[in-house]
Write a protein that holds these residues in place. Structure first.
Motif, PDB file in Angstrom:
ATOM      1  N   SER A 117      39.028  39.658  46.983  1.00 14.99           N
ATOM      2  CA  SER A 117      40.094  40.358  46.262  1.00 14.99           C
ATOM      3  C   SER A 117      40.552  39.608  45.014  1.00 14.99           C
ATOM      4  CB  SER A 117      41.292  40.581  47.191  1.00 14.99           C
ATOM      5  OG  SER A 117      41.793  39.341  47.676  1.00 14.99           O
ATOM      6  N   TYR A 118      40.052  38.399  44.790  1.00  8.20           N
ATOM      7  CA  TYR A 118      40.442  37.635  43.598  1.00  8.20           C
ATOM      8  C   TYR A 118      39.666  38.121  42.385  1.00  8.20           C
ATOM      9  CZ  TYR A 118      43.615  34.129  45.431  1.00  8.20           C
ATOM     10  OH  TYR A 118      44.715  33.491  45.946  1.00  8.20           O
ATOM     11  N   SER A 119      40.375  38.184  41.260  1.00  7.16           N
ATOM     12  CA  SER A 119      39.784  38.572  39.980  1.00  7.16           C
ATOM     13  C   SER A 119      39.838  37.387  39.030  1.00  7.16           C
ATOM     14  CB  SER A 119      40.546  39.756  39.382  1.00  7.16           C
ATOM     15  OG  SER A 119      40.060  40.068  38.077  1.00  7.16           O
ATOM     16  N   THR A 120      38.722  37.092  38.393  1.00 12.89           N
ATOM     17  CA  THR A 120      38.666  36.015  37.404  1.00 12.89           C
ATOM     18  C   THR A 120      38.560  36.616  36.007  1.00 12.89           C
ATOM     19  OG1 THR A 120      36.252  35.813  37.394  1.00 12.89           O
ATOM     20  CG2 THR A 120      37.451  34.611  39.121  1.00 12.89           C
ATOM     21  N   LEU A 154      44.239  40.319  43.328  1.00 15.98           N
ATOM     22  CA  LEU A 154      44.622  41.708  43.122  1.00 15.98           C
ATOM     23  C   LEU A 154      45.457  42.238  44.276  1.00 15.98           C
ATOM     24  CD1 LEU A 154      41.364  43.243  41.578  1.00 15.98           C
ATOM     25  CD2 LEU A 154      43.396  42.375  40.411  1.00 15.98           C
ATOM     26  N   ASN A 178      38.206  51.109  36.082  1.00 16.55           N
ATOM     27  CA  ASN A 178      36.967  50.426  36.400  1.00 16.55           C
ATOM     28  C   ASN A 178      36.088  51.238  37.338  1.00 16.55           C
ATOM     29  OD1 ASN A 178      37.629  48.262  34.824  1.00 16.55           O
ATOM     30  ND2 ASN A 178      38.303  46.957  36.503  1.00 16.55           N
ATOM     31  N   SER A 224      33.106  42.414  32.037  1.00 13.10           N
ATOM     32  CA  SER A 224      32.319  41.866  33.135  1.00 13.10           C
ATOM     33  C   SER A 224      30.951  41.408  32.635  1.00 13.10           C
ATOM     34  CB  SER A 224      32.152  42.913  34.236  1.00 13.10           C
ATOM     35  OG  SER A 224      31.442  44.039  33.743  1.00 13.10           O
ATOM     36  N   TRP A 233      42.829  48.783  46.432  1.00 10.35           N
ATOM     37  CA  TRP A 233      41.668  47.897  46.290  1.00 10.35           C
ATOM     38  C   TRP A 233      40.851  48.005  47.570  1.00 10.35           C
ATOM     39  CZ3 TRP A 233      39.707  44.042  49.337  1.00 10.35           C
ATOM     40  CH2 TRP A 233      38.643  43.297  48.804  1.00 10.35           C
ATOM     41  N   TYR A 254      38.076  42.810  33.311  1.00 14.32           N
ATOM     42  CA  TYR A 254      38.954  42.074  34.214  1.00 14.32           C
ATOM     43  C   TYR A 254      40.338  41.871  33.619  1.00 14.32           C
ATOM     44  CZ  TYR A 254      34.430  40.998  36.320  1.00 14.32           C
ATOM     45  OH  TYR A 254      33.194  41.094  36.874  1.00 14.32           O
TER      46      TYR A 254
END
Length: 660
Positions: free
Chosen positions: A83-86, A97, A605, A645, A554, A639
């Motif tokens: 669930s992490y967005s960089t 997120l 997205n 991306s 999500w 992102y």
């Protein structure tokens, strides 16, 4: 690479790779105190190639076992939840997120962009093991991405254990000036005296984060021009066209945030209680000690340095975003620099009582701590202290069905006077059908992180906000974990008062009104024979016009075949897809290293799709993944504003276990 090969040969020469058979017994480990210690006077000429290994965390009385599953590449191997967005590259600034506010009272510098990649005392593991155990991991991916994971632990006799962890992340990235180069180290040790009364726990970590900052691409239109099919040709807002030097052990990054976090913790405990020697037979006996009262002292020294460096700044980037001008290149070097160093010396004294003999998870703890904090910046410094008291009651019954915990902390004097944290949890294991159910309530009143109040640069620039007051966050949680029906459900209700955030590249703000958020997180596994569907789902809804950007939904889905082939091959292979509903993704401030709120650019997205083959053969595990398959048929995701991306990439991650 030569250093890596030499270390690999040395490591593999110390023992044979055999299959780790993890024992699930729940015996106490170092630092837990009490329990029993077996002394077997018989001699064995040949010991089996089996391992009993368990560990605990710093303030947790429960044992844990190593996770040898191969289902979740993000969690088990990358150690970054899905669930992490960089910002697009492994090792760049990351945020979750699934919104997770920081709910800790007391002083906080506020630099958390790279936290997910590093070590800390809270995730330090204190092991006990019957055999020396090692892990070696290596990953290679697109654009020369590489990672190394090393871990070793062993007992020296029955009283002392130490462990060592090292992690390397080196990724040049697909876009110009987005290199990352992280080195993280951790050492832990625990010691129990012969009479089981005196215990020492030691934890040390060193995080070196070097995150390249390119400010994003100059225009989204470059993504649709054939001459920029190679993403590295697209001009970026920071770093210019400087040639990057990237090797595995030495990387030159033109514009970067360089964070170094180091901390040493030493905890000493002395117990009063009752000990007995239990004779099992003529050759085997146990020494059992049950504490009744404990005195505990914890010493911690932390030194964190946070730097931003741009030695050849772009004269068009900084004026509109940060409010200062850059001299033209022909008039000299006009670097943009910041440096914030914090040194924190802490002492904590606690008293503990164990009401029920033999149950180390039933205790009462009261204590007090004193912190001395020094901050040094480019041209100024601050010094202040904090005095706080804390208490905890924990009762986890011996049968494991009930777990009751109440914990509180109050800052009486100092910079954070008035901060407090109060929380209570109640858990009950019902049965195999309904699983474990828990309720939790938590309230935190805290001074916002220091970066919201003060940030200093060269160029005589100081970003200051003296009008920020304490913020208050309440969390109510319901959780259900059901192994039989293979699901996990978590429902969170948050109430925010005076929520603090960044509203631009350099300005902080505090939302003066109340607002709340409902969050439901659900995981379910469905299997038909050897075919599995793993579904992760998160729903988030904010009531009120709050300055928080989160997707309403999500979700991640993995459709896979999972089975054992031949005798030793465990295979998990299939398709993975992630998706979130459209939302105004936070923008990012490179100089401050902070995500900030924006409501002008919304991103719709497409699903991110990957194909994978994960397998384990005895002590060897491999993760082979083809990622960003959606690029071939769908448009590119973003992102954050100006941070698109990557292209399609192939990743191969390997892991070996060794019992020496």
């Amino acid at each position: 690479m030569r250093q890596f090969i030499i270390f690999f040969l040395l490591l593999t020469g110390t023992g044979a790779a055999v299959q780790a058979q993890f024992n699930t017994s729940r015996l106490p480990v170092g630092g837990g105190g009490g329990g029993s210690m077996q002394r077997d006077t018989t001699k064995h000429e040949h010991e089996p190639d089996t391992l009993t290994l368990r560990y605990r965390y710093l303030d947790e009385p429960t044992d844990f076992m190593l996770d040898s599953s191969i289902y979740d590449f993000n969690l088990n191997y990358l150690r970054v939840p899905a669930s992490y967005s960089t910002l697009g590259n492994n090792g760049t600034a990351a945020r979750n997120l699934i919104f997770t506010p920081r709910m800790q009272a007391g002083f906080d510098p506020g630099f958390h962009a790279f936290d997910i990649y590093g070590f800390n005392h809270q995730n330090a593991r204190f092991y006990t093991t019957t055999r020396p155990y090692s892990e070696l991991g290596y990953l290679i991916g697109g654009q020369q991405e590489q990672m190394i994971n090393l871990m070793h632990t062993q007992n020296r006799g029955q009283k002392f254990n130490f462990s060592f962890d090292y992690r390397k992340v080196n990724s040049p990235g697909f876009y110009l000036n987005q290199n990352t180069n992280h080195d993280t180290y951790r050492v832990t040790a625990n010691y129990n005296s012969q009479n089981k009364r005196y215990h020492i726990l030691m934890s040390y970590y060193l995080n070196k984060f070097n995150g390249g900052e390119n400010g994003g691409i100059r225009a989204d239109s470059f993504l649709h021009k054939p001459e920029y099919d190679r993403l590295r040709l697209i001009p970026t807002k920071l770093g210019g066209d400087a040639t990057e030097t990237a090797t595995f052990f030495n990387t030159v990054i033109p514009v970067k945030n360089a964070y170094q976090e180091a901390s040493f913790l030493l905890r000493q405990q002395y117990d009063w209680g009752r000990g007995d020697t239990v004779h099992v037979n003529d050759t085997t006996e146990y020494y059992k000690f049950d504490p009744v009262f404990r005195v505990e002292h914890t010493f911690t020294y932390t030194q964190n340095t946070y730097r931003y460096m741009d030695t050849e700044p772009d004269s068009t980037y900084y004026p509109s975003r940060y409010g200062f001008n850059i001299l033209p290149a022909n008039l000299g070097n006009d670097s943009v620099l910041s440096r914030h160093q914090w040194r924190i010396l802490s002492n904590d004294l606690s008293l503990m009582q164990f009401p029920v003999r033999g149950n180390m998870a039933h205790f009462i703890r009261v204590g007090a701590g004193f912190d001395n904090i020094i901050g040094e910046f480019m041209r100024s410094s601050v010094t202040f202290q904090n005095l706080h008291i804390h208490g905890e009651y924990r009762n986890k019954t011996k049968n494991g069905k009930w777990d009751l915990q109440g914990r509180g902390e109050l800052y009486l004097l100092g910079e954070n006077a008035g901060d407090y944290m109060a929380m209570g949890t109640l858990s009950r294991y019902i049965n195999d059908l309904f699983g474990n159910v828990s309720l939790m309530a938590k309230n935190v009143n805290k001074e916002p992180s220091y970066i919201y109040r003060y940030f200093e640069l060269n160029h005589g620039k100081v970003y200051r906000n003296a009008d920020i007051g304490k913020e208050n966050i309440t969390q109510l949680q319901f959780r259900a974990d059901n192994r039989r029906l293979q699901y996990n459900l978590q429902a969170n209700y948050y109430l925010f008062n005076k929520y603090t955030y960044f509203k631009s590249f350099s300005e902080s703000e505090q939302f003066t009104g109340l607002f709340n958020m409902l969050q439901i997180i659900f995981h379910k596994r469905v299997n038909v024979g050897s075919f599995f569907w793993d579904a992760d789902f998160a729903f988030q809804q904010i009531a009120g016009n709050a300055p928080i950007n989160i997707p309403t939904i999500w979700t991640r889905h993995r459709f896979a075949y999972n089975g054992q082939l031949y005798k030793n091959l465990n295979l998990y292979t299939g398709i993975e897809a992630k998706y979130n509903t459209p939302f105004y993704a936070d923008d990012y401030s490179p100089v401050l290293g902070q995500y900030f709120y924006q409501n002008t650019e919304q991103f719709s997205n497409y699903p991110e799709v990957a194909a994978f083959v994960h397998f384990r053969i005895k002590s060897f595990t491999a993760y082979v993944r083809a990622e960003n398959l959606n690029i071939f048929v769908l448009d590119r995701n973003f992102y954050a504003p100006s941070y698109p991306s990557n292209n399609f990439a192939l990743r191969v991650g390997l892991r070996w276990w060794y019992i020496n």
